[in-house]
Write an enzyme that holds these catalytic residues in place. Structure first.
Site, mmCIF file in Angstrom:
data_model
loop_
_atom_site.group_PDB
_atom_site.id
_atom_site.type_symbol
_atom_site.label_atom_id
_atom_site.label_comp_id
_atom_site.label_asym_id
_atom_site.label_seq_id
_atom_site.Cartn_x
_atom_site.Cartn_y
_atom_site.Cartn_z
ATOM 1 N N GLY A 115 0.824 -1.199 0.000
ATOM 2 C CA GLY A 115 0.000 0.000 0.000
ATOM 3 C C GLY A 115 0.863 1.256 0.000
ATOM 4 C CB THR A 118 4.408 -0.939 0.602
ATOM 5 O OG1 THR A 118 4.001 -1.562 1.814
ATOM 6 C CG2 THR A 118 5.176 -1.921 -0.250
ATOM 7 C CG ASP A 140 -7.115 1.776 4.354
ATOM 8 O OD1 ASP A 140 -8.019 1.083 4.859
ATOM 9 O OD2 ASP A 140 -6.132 2.184 4.995
ATOM 10 C CD GLU A 235 -9.141 2.733 11.336
ATOM 11 O OE1 GLU A 235 -8.920 2.234 12.444
ATOM 12 O OE2 GLU A 235 -8.609 2.316 10.291
HETATM 13 O O1 F6P Z 1 -4.025 -1.825 5.909
HETATM 14 C C1 F6P Z 1 -4.896 -0.779 6.107
HETATM 15 C C2 F6P Z 1 -5.464 -0.820 7.509
HETATM 16 O O2 F6P Z 1 -6.297 -1.955 7.666
HETATM 17 C C3 F6P Z 1 -6.209 0.440 7.871
HETATM 18 O O3 F6P Z 1 -7.522 0.470 7.409
HETATM 19 C C4 F6P Z 1 -6.102 0.425 9.369
HETATM 20 O O4 F6P Z 1 -6.203 1.735 9.893
HETATM 21 C C5 F6P Z 1 -4.746 -0.150 9.615
HETATM 22 O O5 F6P Z 1 -4.430 -0.909 8.460
HETATM 23 C C6 F6P Z 1 -4.637 -1.021 10.820
HETATM 24 O O6 F6P Z 1 -3.302 -1.368 10.985
HETATM 25 P P1 F6P Z 1 -2.771 -2.576 11.857
HETATM 26 O O7 F6P Z 1 -3.137 -3.844 11.157
HETATM 27 O O8 F6P Z 1 -1.302 -2.371 11.914
HETATM 28 O O9 F6P Z 1 -3.460 -2.479 13.185
#
Ligand code: F6P
Length: 361
Positions: A115, A118, A140, A235
């Site tokens: 993403g 990266t 996302d 969020e």
């Molecule tokens: O990869 C994107 C995501 O899922 C976001 O939507 C979210 O805010 C974040 O990663 C959560 O990150 P982690 O898995 O590190 O808690």
């Protein structure tokens, strides 16, 4: 023909479709070069494996039976770009170590699936002379330069199902529910799942919300005899009074108010104002898990196959992307560090407004 050596890694938060994309890249490479002319090395756990020189030779049979498998067979990790140039204890110089692994494996090319974060590192590696091709993944859907990322539509499916389920219990009890959807910086997932499951109010980071506007909307629904309401809330949603605060300042404020996430703040604020029961549901990482939906299986396969073609044409330094339903290549430097947010005046927002959805503004 000399043997082509290709490294492949998945980095950042996982999502559905990663294995389908790995399969798409690797099966296409076998098809283009012939099995005897290609060696594929899986770098374990993303950039961490590249730094620590952790890899394994991948056999052809490992790419079978993974089209519909969730997660990533390679493992993944988060290695924040902002710390990629830092020298860690034990003198670990991450950038040099990554380049070293590439050299040690005598790679002709590195395929990176990831993403936003990266892609910043991928662009750096490319500018340091590594042959890099990338594929855009994330639930996302916030990667600049592609209409859609794989993982997104699978997550939309899950989030929509959650909201659908909440709908029935909210109706039975006459309650207001807030469903908190993933998406820290952008609201694509909340917007799509909110529309797909008929949320009454959709709150996304791109449109800071005003509590009074939400209250008015809930009151209007009550007047129409509807005693339940569904709020789909990203969020990363921002109340107008927090608009000028940094992310960490907003986090501190929530902490001071004993709220673990923004949904709980809204629930508290609303409970005081409307005197009705409010419940919060947070599906969290559920949204990233399980099988990819058919759309993502197809998209990941198309992306993977196109990446193999780019490698065969030595068109390195590119991300594979979807533009107007065509798979194309876009230079990494045009993508890295840019975020694809929801335009406030986009057709999809306007359509939702027209059917009466409130965005809290
Ligand atoms: O990869 C994107 C995501 O899922 C976001 O939507 C979210 O805010 C974040 O990663 C959560 O990150 P982690 O898995 O590190 O808690």
């Amino acid at each position: 023909m000399s043997i082509k050596r290709v490294g492949i890694l998945t980095s950042g938060g996982d999502c559905q479709g990663l294995n389908a994309a790995i399969r798409g890249v690797c099966k296409s490479l076998y098809g283009i070069y012939g099995e005897e002319n290609i060696e594929i090395y899986g770098i374990v756990d993303g950039y961490r494996g590249l730094i620590n020189c952790e890899y394994r030779f991948l056999k052809r049979e490992e790419f079978s039976g993974i089209l519909n498998l969730g997660g990533t067979i390679l493992g993944t990790s988060r290695e924040p770009f902002k710390r990629i140039r830092d020298i860690e204890k034990n003198n670990i110089d991450k950038l040099s170590f990554m380049k070293e692994t590439y050299k040690k494996l005598k790679l002709d090319c590195l395929v990176i699936l990831g993403g936003n974060g990266t892609h910043k590192t991928a662009n750096l590696l490319s500018s340091e002379g590594l042959n890099v091709v990338t594929l855009p993944k994330t639930i996302d859907n916030d990667l600049f330069g592609t209409d859609v990322t794989f993982g997104f539509h699978s997550a939309v499916g899950i989030a929509s199902q959650v909201i659908d389920c909440i709908h029935t219990t909210a109706t039975s009890h006459g309650r207001i529910f807030i469903v908190e959807i993933m998406g820290n910086k952008v609201g694509w997932l909340t917007l799509y799942s909110g529309i797909a499951s008929g949320a009454d109010i959709i709150l996304i980071p791109e449109i800071p919300y005003n509590l009074n506007s939400i209250i008015r909307s809930l009151e209007n629904r009550s007047k129409q005899g509807k005693n339940f309401s569904i709020i789909a809330m990203a969020e990363g949603s921002i109340p107008v009074e927090y608009k000028n605060l940094s992310k960490s300042e907003r986090k501190d404020k929530l902490k001071k108010n004993n709220c673990s996430t923004i949904s709980y703040k809204l629930a508290n604020d609303l409970e005081k104002a409307v005197g009705q029961e409010i419940r919060v549901t947070v599906p969290g990482h559920f949204q990233r898990g399980g099988d990819p939906c058919p759309y993502d299986r197809i998209l990941a396969t198309r992306f993977g196959s196109f990446a193999a073609r780019l490698i065969s044409e030595s068109r390195y330094g590119n991300m594979v992307s979807l533009q107007n339903d065509k798979v194309v290549a876009i230079p990494l430097e045009d993508v890295a560090g840019k975020l694809k947010t929801v335009p406030e005046d986009s057709q999809i927002i306007l359509s939702a407004r027209r059917i009466g959805t409130t965005f809290g503004d």
